[in-house]
Structures are given as structure tokens and as C-alpha cells.
Design a protein around this motif. Sequence first.
Motif, PDB file in Angstrom:
ATOM      1  N   GLY A  74      -0.769   0.563  -2.335  1.00  0.00           N
ATOM      2  CA  GLY A  74       0.551   0.015  -2.606  1.00  0.00           C
ATOM      3  C   GLY A  74       1.634   0.713  -1.816  1.00  0.00           C
ATOM      4  N   THR A  75       1.248   1.339  -0.703  1.00  0.00           N
ATOM      5  CA  THR A  75       2.166   2.095   0.141  1.00  0.00           C
ATOM      6  C   THR A  75       2.395   1.363   1.454  1.00  0.00           C
ATOM      7  OG1 THR A  75       1.423   4.191  -0.823  1.00  0.00           O
ATOM      8  CG2 THR A  75       2.471   4.309   1.333  1.00  0.00           C
ATOM      9  N   ARG A  76       3.621   1.345   1.905  1.00  0.00           N
ATOM     10  CA  ARG A  76       3.929   0.760   3.215  1.00  0.00           C
ATOM     11  C   ARG A  76       3.366   1.670   4.305  1.00  0.00           C
ATOM     12  NH1 ARG A  76       8.286   1.266   0.078  1.00  0.00           N
ATOM     13  NH2 ARG A  76       9.471  -0.567  -0.609  1.00  0.00           N
ATOM     14  N   VAL A  77       2.980   1.081   5.418  1.00  0.00           N
ATOM     15  CA  VAL A  77       2.506   1.866   6.547  1.00  0.00           C
ATOM     16  C   VAL A  77       3.075   1.297   7.838  1.00  0.00           C
ATOM     17  CG1 VAL A  77       0.340   0.527   6.626  1.00  0.00           C
ATOM     18  CG2 VAL A  77       0.461   2.730   7.791  1.00  0.00           C
ATOM     19  N   GLY A  78       3.599   2.189   8.659  1.00  0.00           N
ATOM     20  CA  GLY A  78       4.066   1.818   9.990  1.00  0.00           C
ATOM     21  C   GLY A  78       3.205   2.524  11.019  1.00  0.00           C
ATOM     22  N   VAL A  79       2.924   1.847  12.113  1.00  0.00           N
ATOM     23  CA  VAL A  79       2.008   2.392  13.115  1.00  0.00           C
ATOM     24  C   VAL A  79       2.751   2.678  14.411  1.00  0.00           C
ATOM     25  CG1 VAL A  79      -0.114   2.005  14.414  1.00  0.00           C
ATOM     26  CG2 VAL A  79       0.114   1.081  12.101  1.00  0.00           C
TER      27      VAL A  79
END
Length: 205
Positions: A74-79
Motif C-alpha cells: 500500500g506504499t507509493r513507489v517512484g523509480v
Amino acid sequence: MTLIEVIDESIYIWDALRHSPEASDSNWEVGVRTKTWVNFSAARAEVADLVVLSAELIDHVPAVLKVRAITRLGTRVGVLMNSEDTTIESRLRLEGASFVARRTTTTWEQFLGTLRAALASPPSSSNDFPRPGLTDRELQIAALFASRAAPTTQQIAELLALGTGTVRTHLKRARHRLGAHGLVVSSREELRSGLLAAGYLVEEV
């Protein structure tokens, strides 16, 4: 308080985030920085609001699987990635990445704007995204087998604590799924090319 954590071998993004206006104004806190996926997995990922992930970490877990695992929390992730490959970018977004930013062409101001926008949006559930193609284990085993290190199925089995037969079965299924999409994956090199063409791998440099 919004918590951001970083998985990157470089200290620069983490340090710059710590000195960003939002951090100075106590709008967000920059938590741990880990250099490896193993260390991150053992840390406190479940409490972060957003994780910034380097796509080029060299380990036994492809970036796509890292994105899947983080979104399941449920965590946002940016790459962050060096590659200009739009196929891997599309795959990462499909798998749940809130954003994909290129180190070579994204300015710091643009990155901060993208990060602010990601934090303003609700986190994505992994169930919101289709999972075409490979399962987690199929992808992990196929990516390991197709890596430049060229491990044997026995070595993969030992690394993942699986039976050799199980590894061969997953590898066979991965080849079948990729082949069903018109990709030729008979040899190790063809499998690697197929995974790259499908956006499942970031090119090793």
C-alpha cells in the motif's frame, strides 16, 4: 508527517531530499536510505508513504518485482532509471510505479514536482493493475537465468532455496508465456532479449 525512503547505491538523491524545502518545512521526513533490496526488505518499508527506487540495482530481484512488492504494502513507489527505454518505463508504470524519472534528463525541480504530485495521489493497490505475462517467481527465475552471470538452474535453486525441478518448471512456464506473445526464447540470450523486449528487465551496463 509524510515519510520518504530511498533504495539507491548513491547518497545524492537521499541527501538532496533531506535538504529539500519540504523537509526543511517539516512537510515530509526523509527516512532510511538503503543500498540494496535485501537491506530494504529487512527494514521498515511498510511505514513509508513513498519509496524512491533505483531501477539499476544489481541483485536477484528485477525492478518490476520490487515495484510489485512495494505496491502490495500500500506504499507509493517512484523509480529512478538511467535507461531511455520506454518499454521498461511502460512496464514499471503498469506494475504500479507512481512515476518513472530519468536521471539523465530530469531536472531536480522536475523531480520534486513529480514527487509532490505522487504524494498528493492515493497509493495504488497492487490489485488495481493487471498482471499480464509472468508471475513473480517466473520472472525472478527467468531474469536470473538470463542474466550476464549465466547461473545454472542448480545455482538458482540454491539461491532461492527451491528444488531444481521447481526452478526448471518456472523457467519452462516463463518461456511458454513469452513465446505465446511471439517472442523467441529458446536460448539464454534469446530469453534475455525477450525479457528486455517485454519490459521486464533493465539493461545491465
